[in-house]
Design a protein around this motif. Structure first.
Motif, PDB file in Angstrom:
ATOM      1  N   UNK A 240      93.539 -36.952  28.210  1.00  0.00           N
ATOM      2  CA  UNK A 240      93.125 -35.672  28.795  1.00  0.00           C
ATOM      3  C   UNK A 240      92.650 -34.729  27.710  1.00  0.00           C
ATOM      4  N   UNK A 241      91.503 -34.142  27.937  1.00  0.00           N
ATOM      5  CA  UNK A 241      90.915 -33.276  26.921  1.00  0.00           C
ATOM      6  C   UNK A 241      90.553 -31.920  27.489  1.00  0.00           C
ATOM      7  N   UNK A 242      90.472 -30.947  26.594  1.00  0.00           N
ATOM      8  CA  UNK A 242      90.004 -29.627  26.993  1.00  0.00           C
ATOM      9  C   UNK A 242      88.839 -29.226  26.101  1.00  0.00           C
ATOM     10  N   UNK A 243      87.633 -29.101  26.619  1.00  0.00           N
ATOM     11  CA  UNK A 243      87.263 -29.539  27.958  1.00  0.00           C
ATOM     12  C   UNK A 243      87.149 -31.052  27.981  1.00  0.00           C
ATOM     13  N   UNK A 244      87.230 -31.609  29.197  1.00  0.00           N
ATOM     14  CA  UNK A 244      87.209 -33.065  29.301  1.00  0.00           C
ATOM     15  C   UNK A 244      85.845 -33.570  29.671  1.00  0.00           C
ATOM     16  N   UNK A 245      85.768 -34.867  29.899  1.00  0.00           N
ATOM     17  CA  UNK A 245      84.504 -35.473  30.323  1.00  0.00           C
ATOM     18  C   UNK A 245      84.494 -35.568  31.838  1.00  0.00           C
ATOM     19  N   UNK A 246      85.165 -34.620  32.502  1.00  0.00           N
ATOM     20  CA  UNK A 246      85.302 -34.718  33.953  1.00  0.00           C
ATOM     21  C   UNK A 246      86.386 -35.721  34.241  1.00  0.00           C
ATOM     22  N   UNK A 247      86.391 -36.269  35.429  1.00  0.00           N
ATOM     23  CA  UNK A 247      87.450 -37.214  35.763  1.00  0.00           C
ATOM     24  C   UNK A 247      86.943 -38.626  35.536  1.00  0.00           C
ATOM     25  N   UNK A 248      86.455 -38.857  34.344  1.00  0.00           N
ATOM     26  CA  UNK A 248      85.896 -40.170  33.997  1.00  0.00           C
ATOM     27  C   UNK A 248      86.983 -41.228  33.968  1.00  0.00           C
TER      28      UNK A 248
ATOM     29  N   UNK B 214      89.120 -27.341  32.397  1.00  0.00           N
ATOM     30  CA  UNK B 214      88.049 -26.451  31.928  1.00  0.00           C
ATOM     31  C   UNK B 214      88.496 -25.662  30.696  1.00  0.00           C
ATOM     32  N   UNK B 215      87.577 -25.462  29.780  1.00  0.00           N
ATOM     33  CA  UNK B 215      87.876 -24.669  28.588  1.00  0.00           C
ATOM     34  C   UNK B 215      86.591 -24.069  28.078  1.00  0.00           C
ATOM     35  N   UNK B 216      86.675 -22.879  27.537  1.00  0.00           N
ATOM     36  CA  UNK B 216      85.492 -22.214  26.979  1.00  0.00           C
ATOM     37  C   UNK B 216      85.221 -22.649  25.550  1.00  0.00           C
ATOM     38  N   UNK B 217      86.100 -23.476  25.010  1.00  0.00           N
ATOM     39  CA  UNK B 217      85.988 -23.854  23.600  1.00  0.00           C
ATOM     40  C   UNK B 217      84.903 -24.920  23.430  1.00  0.00           C
TER      41      UNK B 217
END
Lengths: 680, 153
Positions: free
Chosen positions: A438-446, A469-472
């Motif tokens: 899981x990442x911020x921001x992620x690649x969606x629900x890949x 979602x992340x603004x970074x």
């Protein structure tokens, strides 16, 4: 006109065709030179030029950011050319896709992507030089051989390549050439020093930041500290009053201050009063919570005697290249010139063309040495800024990012949460393995499907990725997703070994299906004296990785004393297929070690109120000389295809360190950078 | 704005600058000596290290008005007549990766070896900790310093 035609034909040809076919495209170029005098150089194509003095100049289309690619790529040409290595020089190709094809440098692709083409460039030039000499001597080309920049005839004749340049130009470009067998290599596989060492140590090497043009102005930019906000009101009265400041204006990414020197621009920036619009108030704490909430479901997995689960937390990382982003742009009505260090100079040409409404052939991108890249210098947004400023000033302008801009406006390696779980049977054999990434921001629900990035024989429930979602802003960082996935995987494999009651090396050995990786793992365990007795408070850790066409295994030793972790010794065994430059490989592995130590022990970017908290080397921790452990690097050539070297040395290092910390303390690392107070 | 006569690499140069302008920017932007690099601007990384009367200083933390009649030596001047043993060792040991910090590394090492001609590993660590390398060339820097120290005996 003829050049135009050949450029177009090259463009048509570069789309994934064999190099022998591409040489047909170059024939137009060679024929265009029929009026050349005896003193003219022999340049059978855009990649190689041989001068009458015998100097062979290789045009380098990939960016050198420290990986030594100028030297490595030149070695490939020189090998097949049978050049005298001391007569080989390089020149950096300008960003120009129509002439050179794709020029992006990343993903350890330079050697893997260009070696066929470059070796053919060398081989076909050699064939032409041989044919030219044979014709002169009235012998068959097959009766001649070449050695260190000379053609040697059957009766002791000898002609240096420089003496054959004119004659070689009259020889038709061969449509097919035979490349050398590995046993015939004279340059490939021999340690070579970097070709630009002398320039670097005498201060003569020119990086983007060192470009000086007549009448050039210097600019810096004030950027909103909160990601996503914009300037609302700008009070520039005090900034304009700074001696040397020439102009202040808003650009797309912030407020530019233009001055007669960098210092005045920086002082002007300090004096700016800007009101920014509100932006999203993300923080690493809130993002971490969101990641954990998103990670609550495990992938479905078979049951077993034992179920093991662990969460790993990885932070945002900045690239923090030693040379901050910069570009000189000179925007005229009918053409643009840019000097910079970019990992994608060919894309830069297109970006600038679009931004200025000119055609790409009116945009000249001079790509210089890069003071570090690590994935940061792909995006070219700094070039766009320089172009914006120069266009307005109608003068050449150098835009320089301050270190604060660099640390606070990077395209960060994303922060991530890794939820790993596995089931073991009664004998400790893995029955299932699941990794949520899981990442911020992620690649969606890949969904990565069944690819777990595991080289092990483990029934896998797959690697599922998701994001919050992340603004970074984020981007590629050395070894890209492997910098996260492999770190978590290789820590977790140790946790599984412990749950199974097995030694981490023996456990890996028992489930490793990849023979070449197994070989380097066993070798690293031997070289690192795996299992040796260490004093209390010290421990060994092991980890391995295959990627980018290469394989590596690391054994590290750490000592945990009082509040500090010290890495004492690092052993690496690497199989990069057929090694081109062992000295370069060793340097990349050393770099991977140091990046591994830095990110295992110090480096992290934190966000609060939507802004980055760190701002410079003073708070973005990195390694120093005293962090440097004893390093032992062993290259075990397997003789296979040339492997990539830029990335492979990194991912298993932080994991090996974490695993060694467990061995030293009996406590697990679940969070990076490692803090002893956070071990579990 | 004032006029400063600065002796750099044995040559006196005249520059017009604000008193507080760091020597780094005077060298790079006013004198065209770009071998000295900007890495942080706060005296943290050491990429801008030069010598002032033989002592290593951070040129980003040295105001031009404080230079006075002291001799400034930059990477361009270090091996101008003959390569310094450190420069030779750097080439031989293939130290540079991206190379951007290496001028600072070499200038710091040159000042260090003057004071410490027979350095131990611990002394090298202590002195060279001041200069950050982002690529991880530290092991080769260490070897090159030792080789140069030997050469200079």
């Amino acid at each position: 006109m003829k050049t135009e035609v050949s450029r177009r034909s090259f463009l048509q040809l570069v789309g994934g065709v064999g190099a022998s076919f591409m040489l047909g495209g170059f024939a137009t170029l060679a024929c265009a030179d029929e009026s050349a005098s005896a003193q003219d150089p022999f340049a059978p194509n855009v990649f190689l030029k041989i001068d009458p003095d015998g100097v062979c100049t290789v045009s380098i289309t990939r960016s050198d950011m420290g990986q030594g690619v100028r030297t490595t790529l030149a070695m490939l040409v020189a090998e097949e050319l049978d050049a005298d290595w001391s007569m080989v020089k390089v020149t950096q190709a300008p960003g120009d896709r129509a002439t050179y094809g794709g020029m992006g440098t990343g993903g350890s692709s330079s050697v893997r992507g260009t070696n066929q083409q470059l070796r053919r460039v060398g081989a076909s030039a050699r064939a032409m030089l041989v044919a030219a000499a044979a014709k002169q001597w009235g012998v068959e080309p097959s009766a001649c051989r070449t050695e260190a920049g000379k053609v040697l005839g059957p009766s002791g004749q000898s002609l240096g390549y420089g003496a054959l340049t004119t004659a070689a130009k009259a020889i038709p470009i061969p449509t097919d050439v035979k490349l050398k067998e590995r046993s015939e290599y004279k340059i490939i596989g021999k340690p070579q020093n970097r070709l630009d060492n002398l320039d670097v140590v005498t201060g003569k090497a020119v990086y983007g930041a060192d470009v000086r043009r007549e009448g050039m102005l210097y600019a810096v930019c004030l950027r909103p500290s909160v990601f996503g906000s914009k300037s609302e009101t700008i009070d520039d009265a005090k900034a304009r009053a700074v001696p040397g400041v020439v102009d202040v204006f808003a650009i797309s990414s912030g407020v530019a201050v233009v001055a007669s020197n960098t210092w005045a621009a920086l002082k002007g920036r300090e004096a700016l009063e800007v009101k920014w619009t509100e932006g999203p108030k993300h923080s690493t704490a809130s993002l971490r919570e969101a990641l954990k909430a998103a990670a609550k479901d495990h992938n479905a997995m078979p049951g077993g005697a034992k179920r093991v689960t662990a969460n790993y937390e990885l932070p945002y990382l900045a690239h923090a290249t030693m040379e901050t982003l910069n570009a000189v742009a000179d925007v005229r009505d009918d053409r643009v010139e840019v000097w910079t260090g970019s990992q994608s100079p060919d894309s830069a040409q297109n970006n600038v063309a679009r931004a200025t409404g000119l055609t790409a052939d009116k945009v000249e991108i001079h790509n210089l040495l890069l003071g570090g890249g690590f994935g940061r210098k792909f995006s070219n947004e700094w070039i766009g800024e320089a172009v914006e400023i120069s266009k307005r000033m109608k003068k050449p302008v150098q835009l320089l990012w301050s270190r604060e801009c660099d640390i606070q406006h990077d395209l960060y390696r994303p922060m991530s949460e890794h939820v790993l779980s596995a089931t073991l049977d009664a004998e400790g054999k893995p029955l299932g393995f699941s990794h949520q990434y899981l990442q911020a921001p992620g690649r969606g629900s890949g969904d990565y499907g069944t690819n777990t990035y595991l080289p092990y024989e483990v029934p896998s429930a797959g690697l599922r990725s998701a994001g919050v979602p992340s603004s970074v802003p984020t981007g590629a960082w050395r070894s890209v997703e492997h910098s996260q996935i492999i770190v978590a995987n290789e820590c977790f494999i140790d946790e599984l070994a412990h749950a199974a009651g097995k030694d981490p090396f023996e456990f890996r050995k028992s489930i490793l299906k990849n023979e070449r990786l197994l070989k380097v793992l066993i070798s690293a365990a031997e070289k690192g004296q795996w299992g040796k007795t260490l004093p209390k408070g010290s421990g060994q850790g092991i980890a391995c990785f295959e990627g980018y066409g290469s394989r590596i295994a690391h054994v590290v030793e750490v000592t945990v004393k009082d509040d500090t972790i010290k890495v004492d010794r690092m052993v690496a065994v690497v199989d990069a297929g057929t090694t081109i430059n062992p000295r370069g490989v060793e340097a990349q592995i050393q770099g991977g070690f140091m990046d591994g130590i830095a990110t295992a022990l110090y480096a992290e970017i934190n966000i609060d109120g939507g802004a980055v908290e760190e701002s410079n080397w003073s708070d973005y921790g990195w390694t120093r000389m005293s962090d440097t452990p004893k390093m032992e690097i062993f290259i075990e050539d397997s003789g296979g295809a040339f492997g990539g070297m830029g990335e492979v040395g990194y991912p298993s290092v932080p994991a090996a360190i974490a695993n060694a910390v467990f061995a030293a303390t009996g406590k697990q690392v679940r969070k990076f950078p490692i803090r002893l107070s956070e071990l579990v | 704005m004032a006029t400063y006569k600065i002796k750099v690499n044995g040559i006196t140069k005249t520059v017009e600058a604000e008193a507080e302008m760091p020597l780094l920017w005077a060298l790079r932007d006013l004198m065209g000596l770009t071998g000295t690099k900007y890495g942080c601007g706060i005296g943290s990384c050491g990429s801008c290290t030069v010598m002032l009367n033989g002592e290593s200083v951070r040129s980003c933390q040295t105001a031009i008005s404080d230079v006075g009649d002291k001799d400034v030596l930059t990477i361009e001047g270090l091996g101008a007549r003959e390569l310094h043993p450190l420069q030779k060792a750097w080439v031989e040991h293939d130290v540079p990766q991206c190379g951007f910090c290496q001028a600072g590394q070499i200038m710091a090492a040159a000042a260090f070896l003057k004071e410490t001609p027979n350095p131990t590993d611990a002394q090298i660590d202590e002195a060279m900790n001041a200069i950050l390398c982002r690529c991880g060339t530290y092991p080769r820097i260490r070897e090159a310093i030792k080789a140069a120290a030997k050469e200079m005996k």
